[in-house]
Scaffold this motif. Structure first.
Motif, short mmCIF file in Angstrom:
data_model
loop_
_atom_site.label_atom_id
_atom_site.label_comp_id
_atom_site.label_asym_id
_atom_site.label_seq_id
_atom_site.Cartn_x
_atom_site.Cartn_y
_atom_site.Cartn_z
N LEU A 50 47.22 55.47 40.43
CA LEU A 50 46.16 55.54 39.43
C LEU A 50 45.97 54.24 38.65
CD1 LEU A 50 46.32 59.05 37.72
CD2 LEU A 50 44.47 58.06 39.05
N TYR A 51 47.07 53.58 38.37
CA TYR A 51 46.99 52.38 37.52
C TYR A 51 46.39 51.18 38.24
CZ TYR A 51 49.78 55.37 34.61
OH TYR A 51 50.21 56.43 33.87
N ASN A 52 46.36 51.24 39.56
CA ASN A 52 45.76 50.14 40.32
C ASN A 52 44.34 50.44 40.77
OD1 ASN A 52 47.92 48.36 40.15
ND2 ASN A 52 48.95 49.28 41.90
N LEU A 53 43.84 51.61 40.42
CA LEU A 53 42.47 51.96 40.78
C LEU A 53 41.50 51.41 39.75
CD1 LEU A 53 42.78 55.74 41.78
CD2 LEU A 53 42.53 53.79 43.31
N PRO A 54 40.29 51.06 40.20
CA PRO A 54 39.25 50.70 39.24
C PRO A 54 38.96 51.89 38.32
CG PRO A 54 38.61 50.08 41.47
CD PRO A 54 39.85 50.90 41.59
N ALA A 55 38.45 51.62 37.16
CA ALA A 55 38.23 52.65 36.13
C ALA A 55 37.39 53.81 36.65
CB ALA A 55 37.59 52.03 34.90
N ASP A 56 36.33 53.52 37.40
CA ASP A 56 35.47 54.60 37.90
C ASP A 56 36.22 55.53 38.83
OD1 ASP A 56 33.37 53.55 36.48
OD2 ASP A 56 32.41 52.60 38.22
N GLU A 57 37.00 54.96 39.74
CA GLU A 57 37.77 55.77 40.69
C GLU A 57 38.84 56.58 39.96
OE1 GLU A 57 39.16 53.95 44.39
OE2 GLU A 57 37.73 52.33 44.00
N ARG A 58 39.51 55.95 39.02
CA ARG A 58 40.55 56.63 38.25
C ARG A 58 39.97 57.83 37.52
NH1 ARG A 58 43.28 52.70 34.32
NH2 ARG A 58 41.58 51.78 35.40
N LYS A 59 38.78 57.67 36.94
CA LYS A 59 38.13 58.75 36.21
C LYS A 59 37.83 59.92 37.16
CE LYS A 59 34.08 59.69 33.39
NZ LYS A 59 32.82 59.19 32.86
N VAL A 60 37.35 59.63 38.37
CA VAL A 60 37.04 60.68 39.34
C VAL A 60 38.32 61.41 39.75
CG1 VAL A 60 36.25 61.10 41.71
CG2 VAL A 60 34.96 59.58 40.22
N VAL A 61 39.39 60.68 40.01
CA VAL A 61 40.66 61.29 40.44
C VAL A 61 41.22 62.17 39.33
CG1 VAL A 61 43.06 60.79 41.06
CG2 VAL A 61 41.20 59.50 42.13
N LYS A 62 41.24 61.67 38.11
CA LYS A 62 41.78 62.46 37.00
C LYS A 62 40.94 63.72 36.77
CE LYS A 62 43.99 59.78 33.68
NZ LYS A 62 43.92 58.91 32.50
N SER A 63 39.64 63.56 36.82
CA SER A 63 38.74 64.69 36.63
C SER A 63 38.91 65.73 37.73
CB SER A 63 37.30 64.18 36.59
OG SER A 63 36.42 65.22 36.32
N LEU A 64 39.07 65.26 38.96
CA LEU A 64 39.24 66.18 40.10
C LEU A 64 40.54 66.98 39.95
CD1 LEU A 64 38.15 67.24 42.74
CD2 LEU A 64 39.10 65.25 43.90
N ARG A 65 41.59 66.33 39.54
CA ARG A 65 42.86 67.03 39.31
C ARG A 65 42.69 68.13 38.26
NH1 ARG A 65 47.09 61.97 39.07
NH2 ARG A 65 47.28 61.69 41.32
N SER A 66 42.04 67.79 37.18
CA SER A 66 41.83 68.74 36.09
C SER A 66 40.94 69.90 36.54
CB SER A 66 41.20 68.01 34.91
OG SER A 66 40.91 68.89 33.87
#
Length: 109
Positions: free
Chosen positions: A25-41
């Motif tokens: 997560l920490y190496n992903l661009p902000a947009d991708e990180r937001k999608v991944v975190k949102s998908l998990r939630s």
């Protein structure tokens, strides 16, 4: 024997998380990180929605939770498509996960 919506959502969550866990997560661009975190939630919330649906004591509760679960699963599907734009999921993964989401939706009243 047909699997319950709750079991199917747990299986979906496990499959999606297996792909997401490989991402740093920490190496992903902000947009991708937001999608991944949102998908998990969203997946966790979908699991809880289907659990509540199955534990409903009245028909009204069941209908309310079914509607809520279907709406959230639609958002999960959209996030999976969005994640595929970042090459997190391939076309085959998207098709398979979308089919699973549709199956879950069909089993919710």
């Amino acid at each position: 024997m047909e699997q319950s919506p709750f079991i199917l959502v747990k299986r979906l969550e496990t499959q999606v998380r297996a792909t997401l866990v490989a991402l740093d997560l920490y190496n992903l661009p902000a947009d991708e990180r937001k999608v991944v975190k949102s998908l998990r939630s969203l997946l966790a919330d979908s699991r809880l929605d289907t659990r509540d649906y199955e534990l409903s004591e009245t028909r009204d509760e069941q209908l309310r939770y079914a509607k809520q679960a279907k709406e959230r699963l639609d958002v999960v599907r959209k996030h999976i498509l969005l994640a595929s734009e970042y090459n997190i999921f391939g076309a085959v993964d998207v098709a398979q996960l979308t089919a699973q989401i549709e199956t879950i939706g069909e089993r919710l009243i």
